[in-house]
Motif scaffolding. Sequence first.
Motif, PDB file in Angstrom:
ATOM      1  N   SER A 332     -48.402  18.406   2.225  1.00 29.27           N
ATOM      2  CA  SER A 332     -48.910  18.564   0.756  1.00 29.27           C
ATOM      3  C   SER A 332     -50.210  18.134   0.631  1.00 29.27           C
ATOM      4  CB  SER A 332     -47.779  18.178  -0.339  1.00 29.27           C
ATOM      5  OG  SER A 332     -47.898  18.775  -1.418  1.00 29.27           O
ATOM      6  N   LEU A 333     -50.504  18.372  -0.582  1.00 25.39           N
ATOM      7  CA  LEU A 333     -52.132  18.170  -1.132  1.00 25.39           C
ATOM      8  C   LEU A 333     -52.163  18.223  -2.373  1.00 25.39           C
ATOM      9  CD1 LEU A 333     -53.625  21.312  -2.074  1.00 25.39           C
ATOM     10  CD2 LEU A 333     -52.636  21.487   0.177  1.00 25.39           C
ATOM     11  N   GLY A 334     -53.219  17.620  -3.125  1.00 22.16           N
ATOM     12  CA  GLY A 334     -53.754  17.848  -4.344  1.00 22.16           C
ATOM     13  C   GLY A 334     -53.258  16.634  -5.339  1.00 22.16           C
ATOM     14  N   GLY A 335     -52.500  15.904  -4.774  1.00 21.00           N
ATOM     15  CA  GLY A 335     -52.213  14.469  -5.593  1.00 21.00           C
ATOM     16  C   GLY A 335     -53.338  13.585  -5.734  1.00 21.00           C
ATOM     17  N   VAL A 336     -53.140  12.712  -6.466  1.00 23.15           N
ATOM     18  CA  VAL A 336     -54.379  11.593  -6.817  1.00 23.15           C
ATOM     19  C   VAL A 336     -54.485  11.000  -5.566  1.00 23.15           C
ATOM     20  CG1 VAL A 336     -54.105  11.394  -9.292  1.00 23.15           C
ATOM     21  CG2 VAL A 336     -52.594   9.748  -7.887  1.00 23.15           C
ATOM     22  N   GLU A 337     -53.571  10.793  -4.768  1.00 21.11           N
ATOM     23  CA  GLU A 337     -53.964   9.859  -3.450  1.00 21.11           C
ATOM     24  C   GLU A 337     -54.209  10.501  -2.312  1.00 21.11           C
ATOM     25  OE1 GLU A 337     -50.520  11.979  -3.396  1.00 21.11           O
ATOM     26  OE2 GLU A 337     -50.635  10.308  -4.818  1.00 21.11           O
ATOM     27  N   SER A 338     -54.871  10.096  -1.252  1.00 18.66           N
ATOM     28  CA  SER A 338     -55.379  10.827  -0.354  1.00 18.66           C
ATOM     29  C   SER A 338     -54.407  11.185   0.904  1.00 18.66           C
ATOM     30  CB  SER A 338     -56.693  10.201   0.283  1.00 18.66           C
ATOM     31  OG  SER A 338     -57.819  10.227  -0.632  1.00 18.66           O
ATOM     32  N   LEU A 339     -54.287  12.274   1.412  1.00 14.19           N
ATOM     33  CA  LEU A 339     -53.441  12.432   2.446  1.00 14.19           C
ATOM     34  C   LEU A 339     -54.281  13.049   3.785  1.00 14.19           C
ATOM     35  CD1 LEU A 339     -50.601  14.371   0.493  1.00 14.19           C
ATOM     36  CD2 LEU A 339     -50.946  12.021   0.871  1.00 14.19           C
ATOM     37  N   VAL A 367     -58.472  15.088  -0.284  1.00 12.61           N
ATOM     38  CA  VAL A 367     -59.161  13.832  -0.596  1.00 12.61           C
ATOM     39  C   VAL A 367     -58.601  13.312  -1.808  1.00 12.61           C
ATOM     40  CG1 VAL A 367     -61.344  12.830  -1.316  1.00 12.61           C
ATOM     41  CG2 VAL A 367     -61.124  14.351   0.846  1.00 12.61           C
ATOM     42  N   GLY A 368     -58.154  12.041  -2.342  1.00 12.89           N
ATOM     43  CA  GLY A 368     -57.820  12.137  -3.682  1.00 12.89           C
ATOM     44  C   GLY A 368     -58.871  11.341  -4.583  1.00 12.89           C
ATOM     45  N   ILE A 369     -58.607  10.539  -5.592  1.00  8.76           N
ATOM     46  CA  ILE A 369     -59.514   9.976  -6.478  1.00  8.76           C
ATOM     47  C   ILE A 369     -59.872   8.656  -6.364  1.00  8.76           C
ATOM     48  CG2 ILE A 369     -58.976  11.948  -8.052  1.00  8.76           C
ATOM     49  CD1 ILE A 369     -57.406   9.774  -9.752  1.00  8.76           C
ATOM     50  N   GLU A 370     -59.370   8.029  -5.246  1.00 15.62           N
ATOM     51  CA  GLU A 370     -59.724   6.483  -4.972  1.00 15.62           C
ATOM     52  C   GLU A 370     -61.282   6.441  -4.888  1.00 15.62           C
ATOM     53  OE1 GLU A 370     -56.176   7.417  -2.309  1.00 15.62           O
ATOM     54  OE2 GLU A 370     -57.831   8.452  -2.834  1.00 15.62           O
ATOM     55  N   ASP A 371     -61.791   5.085  -4.769  1.00 20.80           N
ATOM     56  CA  ASP A 371     -63.114   4.754  -4.629  1.00 20.80           C
ATOM     57  C   ASP A 371     -63.483   5.338  -3.222  1.00 20.80           C
ATOM     58  OD1 ASP A 371     -63.698   3.444  -6.982  1.00 20.80           O
ATOM     59  OD2 ASP A 371     -62.223   1.792  -6.060  1.00 20.80           O
ATOM     60  N   VAL A 372     -64.506   6.275  -3.364  1.00 17.18           N
ATOM     61  CA  VAL A 372     -64.957   7.023  -2.207  1.00 17.18           C
ATOM     62  C   VAL A 372     -65.469   6.173  -0.878  1.00 17.18           C
ATOM     63  CG1 VAL A 372     -67.403   7.564  -2.734  1.00 17.18           C
ATOM     64  CG2 VAL A 372     -66.038   9.128  -1.188  1.00 17.18           C
ATOM     65  N   ASP A 373     -66.020   5.079  -1.238  1.00 15.44           N
ATOM     66  CA  ASP A 373     -66.506   4.007  -0.131  1.00 15.44           C
ATOM     67  C   ASP A 373     -65.312   3.513   0.669  1.00 15.44           C
ATOM     68  OD1 ASP A 373     -69.049   4.529  -0.787  1.00 15.44           O
ATOM     69  OD2 ASP A 373     -69.248   2.765  -2.098  1.00 15.44           O
ATOM     70  N   ASP A 374     -64.336   3.321  -0.149  1.00 15.02           N
ATOM     71  CA  ASP A 374     -62.914   2.714   0.743  1.00 15.02           C
ATOM     72  C   ASP A 374     -62.382   4.012   1.610  1.00 15.02           C
ATOM     73  OD1 ASP A 374     -63.005   0.348  -0.695  1.00 15.02           O
ATOM     74  OD2 ASP A 374     -61.914   1.290  -2.409  1.00 15.02           O
ATOM     75  N   LEU A 375     -62.321   5.240   0.997  1.00 14.91           N
ATOM     76  CA  LEU A 375     -62.068   6.316   1.777  1.00 14.91           C
ATOM     77  C   LEU A 375     -63.032   6.474   3.147  1.00 14.91           C
ATOM     78  CD1 LEU A 375     -61.225   9.019  -0.894  1.00 14.91           C
ATOM     79  CD2 LEU A 375     -59.412   7.162   0.249  1.00 14.91           C
ATOM     80  N   ILE A 376     -64.237   6.475   2.991  1.00 21.39           N
ATOM     81  CA  ILE A 376     -64.987   6.449   4.220  1.00 21.39           C
ATOM     82  C   ILE A 376     -64.728   5.466   5.043  1.00 21.39           C
ATOM     83  CG2 ILE A 376     -67.574   6.481   4.634  1.00 21.39           C
ATOM     84  CD1 ILE A 376     -68.081   7.975   2.040  1.00 21.39           C
ATOM     85  N   ALA A 377     -64.674   4.297   4.708  1.00 20.81           N
ATOM     86  CA  ALA A 377     -64.405   3.012   5.507  1.00 20.81           C
ATOM     87  C   ALA A 377     -63.174   3.361   6.294  1.00 20.81           C
ATOM     88  CB  ALA A 377     -64.421   1.875   4.695  1.00 20.81           C
TER      89      ALA A 377
END
Length: 384
Positions: A332-339, A367-377
């Motif tokens: 799935s996809l499109g949620g506020v959390e990243s998958l 890609v969700g709506i978390e802080d992008v620096d955390d996702l990149i890390a």
Amino acid sequence: MTGFNTRAIHAGQEPDPATGAVIPPLHLTTTYKQDGVGGLRGGYEYSRSANPTRDTLQTALASLEQGTRAMTFASGLAAEDTLLRTVCRPGDSVVLGGDAYGGTYRLISRVMAPWGVGHQPVDLNDLDAVRAAVAPETTRVVWCETPSNPLLNVADIAALAEIAHAAGTLLVVDNTFASPYLQQPLTLGADVVVHSTTKYLGGHSDVVGGALVVADDELGEQLAFLQNAAGAVNGPFDAWLVLRSLKTLGVRMERHSANGARIAEWLLEHPAVGDVLYPGLPQHRNHEVAASQMSGFGGMVSFRLRGTDRASAEEAALRVCERTELFTLAESLGGVESLVEHPHRMTHASAAGSPLEVPADLVRLSVGIEDVDDLIADLDQALT
């Protein structure tokens, strides 16, 4: 016409006349009292045929896609099935994009095909190939996903509409990845828009649903007949959840798009990554088309891993999927959390061995709506 976010909050959603409640009521009922035989209040008799909560959602979706009518269903595939069975008969055929969603391909190739409906995959970016594939006598639908799942190809909706209409054929656009906030295919000439409302429209990974939005009233009547006759409708609570989420669709898509762009740009520079598929990148083969028909590029990013051969690249892709922490391994996809997922073995496994098979070294990110620096890390440690 008012702006998109205003319509998302208000279209079809007037305060309840009985109480003044600003949120439309949830009508959890199967049937409705009649004032004498055939004396229906507001046309309601049974909730498969019509339910006030579902009607409110349908009104809102029609407004957001600038269509004349919307119908909602229990899933995106239920919506697709209703559409195909409405417009196709044995002996007809469907031209679909060569990288269509695996579930759509399975529906057409394994459910519709035994009923006598043929199909022909084609590269929708090759307009001459599309013209050659469309047979006015038999082709009933040109099926387009843009951006496509999971290769993020972008098709020229207006050009495809011209080809389809010249042959007397419908252009159907799956707008799930973009959402009506970023792209409105009916305004570009499409006849029908398809959504899995499970994805960005629902936005919180807590509801399954689908929708069709049409430009033509007559086609809308035909689809509404089968919506009722076959009965694969969404329940009122599912409709209410999507309706709630539409109110924040615009602000969510802005954040999804900003995060997706940052991550795509970062992936471009990573030595373990061979190719980044994101229509917002100037290097993307369809970037100019995307920029002309979309107001943003969304939160879906796919990338391919480097390897000495196919097997090693696939293993690298699988390791990334297994090592992420903030990016949850899930379909799935499109949620506020990243998958994160591996399409070759997960969402598109049904296309293996077919012309729609996806590369084994491909990783797809929602890609969700978390802080992008955390996702990149998180991606950095998974790729190391």
